[in-house]
Write an enzyme that holds these catalytic residues in place. Structure first.
Site, PDB file in Angstrom:
ATOM      1  N   PHE A   1       0.888  -1.261  -0.185  1.00 49.98           N
ATOM      2  CA  PHE A   1       0.060  -0.050  -0.026  1.00 49.98           C
ATOM      3  C   PHE A   1       0.943   1.396   0.058  1.00 49.98           C
ATOM      4  CE2 PHE A   1      -2.742   3.229   2.300  1.00 49.98           C
ATOM      5  CZ  PHE A   1      -3.950   3.027   1.404  1.00 49.98           C
TER       6      PHE A   1
ATOM      7  N   ASP B   1       1.899  -5.993   8.610  1.00 43.47           N
ATOM      8  CA  ASP B   1       0.702  -5.029   8.485  1.00 43.47           C
ATOM      9  C   ASP B   1      -0.497  -5.833   8.155  1.00 43.47           C
ATOM     10  OD1 ASP B   1      -1.219  -3.243   7.576  1.00 43.47           O
ATOM     11  OD2 ASP B   1       0.182  -1.862   6.855  1.00 43.47           O
TER      12      ASP B   1
ATOM     13  N   TYR C   1     -10.264   0.909  11.453  1.00 43.83           N
ATOM     14  CA  TYR C   1     -11.484   1.220  11.305  1.00 43.83           C
ATOM     15  C   TYR C   1     -11.932   0.289   9.866  1.00 43.83           C
ATOM     16  CZ  TYR C   1      -8.411   3.912   7.902  1.00 43.83           C
ATOM     17  OH  TYR C   1      -7.188   4.173   7.123  1.00 43.83           O
ATOM     18  N   LYS C   2     -11.398  -0.738   9.358  1.00 40.28           N
ATOM     19  CA  LYS C   2     -11.710  -1.609   8.352  1.00 40.28           C
ATOM     20  C   LYS C   2     -12.567  -2.820   9.024  1.00 40.28           C
ATOM     21  CE  LYS C   2      -8.136  -0.024   5.509  1.00 40.28           C
ATOM     22  NZ  LYS C   2      -6.662  -0.026   5.309  1.00 40.28           N
TER      23      LYS C   2
ATOM     24  N   ARG D   1     -13.236  -3.504  -6.339  1.00 42.43           N
ATOM     25  CA  ARG D   1     -12.906  -4.562  -5.101  1.00 42.43           C
ATOM     26  C   ARG D   1     -14.341  -4.831  -4.334  1.00 42.43           C
ATOM     27  NH1 ARG D   1      -8.644  -2.179  -0.754  1.00 42.43           N
ATOM     28  NH2 ARG D   1     -10.390  -0.957  -0.283  1.00 42.43           N
TER      29      ARG D   1
HETATM   30  C1  LIG Z   1      -5.805   1.146   5.220  1.00 43.75           C
HETATM   31  C2  LIG Z   1      -4.455   0.980   5.089  1.00 43.75           C
HETATM   32  C3  LIG Z   1      -3.583   2.240   5.720  1.00 43.75           C
HETATM   33  C4  LIG Z   1      -4.277   3.278   6.115  1.00 43.75           C
HETATM   34  O1  LIG Z   1      -3.293   4.240   6.767  1.00 43.75           O
HETATM   35  P1  LIG Z   1      -3.892   5.406   7.960  1.00 43.75           P
HETATM   36  O2  LIG Z   1      -2.595   5.766   8.477  1.00 43.75           O
HETATM   37  O3  LIG Z   1      -4.845   4.677   8.590  1.00 43.75           O
HETATM   38  O4  LIG Z   1      -4.851   6.386   6.935  1.00 43.75           O
HETATM   39  C5  LIG Z   1      -2.197   2.112   5.813  1.00 43.75           C
HETATM   40  N1  LIG Z   1      -1.748   0.635   5.217  1.00 43.75           N
HETATM   41  C6  LIG Z   1      -2.463  -0.477   4.695  1.00 43.75           C
HETATM   42  C7  LIG Z   1      -1.850  -1.487   4.112  1.00 43.75           C
HETATM   43  C8  LIG Z   1      -3.962  -0.208   4.634  1.00 43.75           C
HETATM   44  O5  LIG Z   1      -4.745  -1.048   4.044  1.00 43.75           O
END
Ligand SMILES: *Cc1c(COP(=O)(O)O)cnc(C)c1O
Length: 395
Positions: free
Chosen positions: A122, A193, A218-219, A366
Site C-alpha cells: 500500500f 501489516d 476502521y476496516k 474490489r
Molecule cells: C488502510 C491502510 C492504511 C491506512 O493508513 P492510515 O494511516 O490509517 O490512513 C495503511 N496501510 C494499509 C496496508 C492499509 O490497508
C-alpha cells in the site's frame, strides 16, 4: 448445480455467527461490500460519550478507564490476531504506527540498515518505509513479491522485512509463517501489516513467530472513520526494543514530569501521546462486536461468501471479467477483486443500485466481505447485480 437464493437463505438460517449482525446499524436496501475500507457502525457507540465525557468530565480518565483504554483494547485485539494479552496496544494512526515500528526495528539491528518490502505494498506503507530508512540513515528497497526470498538471502544487511499480509488491491494473502521464518533465517526482523487481515482472517501471529505487527482500526475491526490503529510487539522483544517516538505517556512515571525518557516496562512503553479517547471509544465498540465470536467461524464464513460471490458472477458473466484475486481461497483474504476496462463506471453504477464496493486504479473493482454483518442472501443478490452490470458494460 448452481446455487440458488433459497440455498442462501438456508445457509443464513444455519449460520453460526448470523446473530452478530444485530450488533450493527446497517442501512436498509444496501449490500455493503466495502467493510474492507470502512466497517459498519456498531450500535453501542452512541450511548458511551454522553455519560463519560458529558457527566464524568475529567474524572473519567480514571473513572471510566480512559487511561487504560490503549492496553485494554489491545488485549481484546490480541485474541483476534493470535497473540497474548500484554503484547498489543491501540494508539496512533496506521501510518504513524508503522513508521514508529520500522524506526524501532532499524535501531534494534544496528549492524544492518535495509528495510525490505514489496512494490505492491500500500502506498502509505511504501512512503513510511522510505522515510523511516532516511530518518535512521538506513536504506529502503521494494521488489516484486516473487523476488522476496532471493532478496532476503542475497542482500546483505536486511534489518526488517515488512509486508502487508493481504494485498489491498488483489486480496492475495502472503504465507506469514514461511516468510517470517525466511526473515529470521537471514537475521532480519519480520514486521506484518494486518490492515486487511485483522478481523477477517484467522491469525496466529504468535505461532508464526512474528516480531512486530500493526493494523488498521476502521476496516474489519469496525472502529469508525479514522479510528486508531494497533501495534504488536512480541513479549520477548519488549525489554530491548526502544519506543522510537517517545512521549510522556510511554514514560515509566508519566506524572513524575522528569526531564529524561525512561521507557515504561511492557507494551505500555510504546505509547507516545494521550490516548485519543473519542477514537478509542469507537474502536472498542467495534472490537466488542467480536465478543463471543470465534475467528475460525469468521474465516469460514468469509471464505464461503467469497466463493459464493465468485461462483455467481462467473456463472453469469464469466469471460467478460477478469479475476484479480487468487482462485484458491487459502491464498486470499476476505475480498474478491475483479478486473474490467470500465471498472470505475461499474463501481458507481453498482453503488447506485445498492451494492457498495470500491474502485482501485487502474481497472480493479474490489468487493470485501465482512462476515459479521453480511448474509449469504445479500451476497447472492449483490453478485447477480454485479454480473448484470458487467454484462451491460461489456456490450
Ligand atoms: C488502510 C491502510 C492504511 C491506512 O493508513 P492510515 O494511516 O490509517 O490512513 C495503511 N496501510 C494499509 C496496508 C492499509 O490497508
Amino acid at each position: 448445480m448452481a446455487i440458488t437464493r433459497d440455498d442462501c437463505e438456508e445457509l443464513d438460517r444455519r449460520d453460526p455467527i448470523g446473530w452478530v449482525r444485530e450488533r450493527f446499524t446497517v442501512p436498509h436496501g444496501v449490500v455493503y461490500l466495502d467493510g474492507n475500507s470502512l466497517g459498519a457502525l456498531p450500535g453501542r457507540m452512541a450511548q458511551v460519550l454522553a455519560k463519560e465525557w458529558g457527566r464524568g468530565l475529567v474524572s473519567s480518565w480514571d473513572g471510566a478507564g480512559w487511561m487504560d483504554a490503549p492496553r485494554r483494547i489491545g488485549d481484546k485485539i490480541a485474541r483476534l490476531i493470535g497473540v497474548a494479552p500484554g503484547e498489543v496496544l491501540a494508539a496512533d494512526s496506521t501510518t504513524i504506527t508503522l513508521t514508529k515500528l520500522l524506526l524501532a526495528a532499524l535501531s534494534a539491528r544496528p549492524d544492518r540498515s535495509l528495510l525490505l518490502t514489496t512494490a505492491t505494498n500500500f502506498p502509505s506503507d511504501l512512503y513510511a518505509g522510505e522515510a523511516a530508512a532516511r530518518l535512521a540513515g538506513g536504506s529502503f528497497r521494494m521488489v516484486e513479491p516473487p523476488a522476496l526470498l532471493d532478496e532476503l538471502s542475497g542482500a546483505a544487511g536486511v534489518a526488517a522485512l515488512y509486508l502487508t499480509h493481504v494485498d489491498y488491491r488483489t486480496g492475495e494473502m502472503f504465507d506469514m509463517e514461511g516468510l517470517t521464518a525466511a526473515a529470521h533465517e537471514s537475521g532480519a526482523l519480520a514486521v506484518w501489516d494486518l490492515c486487511h487481515s485483522a478481523g477477517a482472517v484467522a491469525l496466529d501471529c504468535g505461532g508464526a513467530g512474528v516480531d512486530l505487527a500493526l493494523g488498521c482500526g476502521y476496516k474489519y475491526l469496525n472502529g469508525g472513520p479514522g479510528a486508531p490503529s494497533f501495534l504488536y510487539v512480541r513479549s520477548e522483544l519488549q525489554g530491548s526494543l526502544p519506543n522510537a517516538l517517545p512521549g510522556w505517556l510511554g514514560h515509566e512515571a508519566p506524572f513524575g514530569f522528569e526531564g529524561g525518557f525512561r521507557q515504561a516496562p511492557g507494551i505500555g512503553g510504546y505509547l507516545t501521546s494521550s490516548p485519543p479517547v473519542l477514537g478509542l471509544t469507537g474502536l472498542e465498540a467495534g472490537v466488542d462486536t467480536f465478543a463471543g465470536v470465534e475467528m475460525a467461524d469468521v474465516r469460514a464464513k468469509s471464505v464461503r461468501l467469497g466463493q459464493l460471490f465468485l461462483e455467481v458472477v462467473l456463472e453469469e458473466a464469466g469471460g467478460l471479467v477478469g479475476v484479480a484475486s487468487p482462485g484458491d481461497p487459502a491464498r486470499r483474504g476476505s475480498q474478491i477483486s475483479l478486473r474490467h476496462d470500465r471498472a470505475k463506471a461499474l463501481v458507481s453504477e453498482l453503488a447506485a443500485a445498492g451494492v457498495v464496493g470500491d474502485f482501485r486504479p487502474p481497472d480493479v473493482c474490489r468487493f470485501g466481505f465482512a462476515p459479521l454483518y453480511l448474509t449469504y442472501r445479500e451476497v447472492f443478490d449483490a453478485a447477480r447485480k454485479v454480473a448484470t452490470a458487467v454484462v451491460g458494460a461489456s456490450r
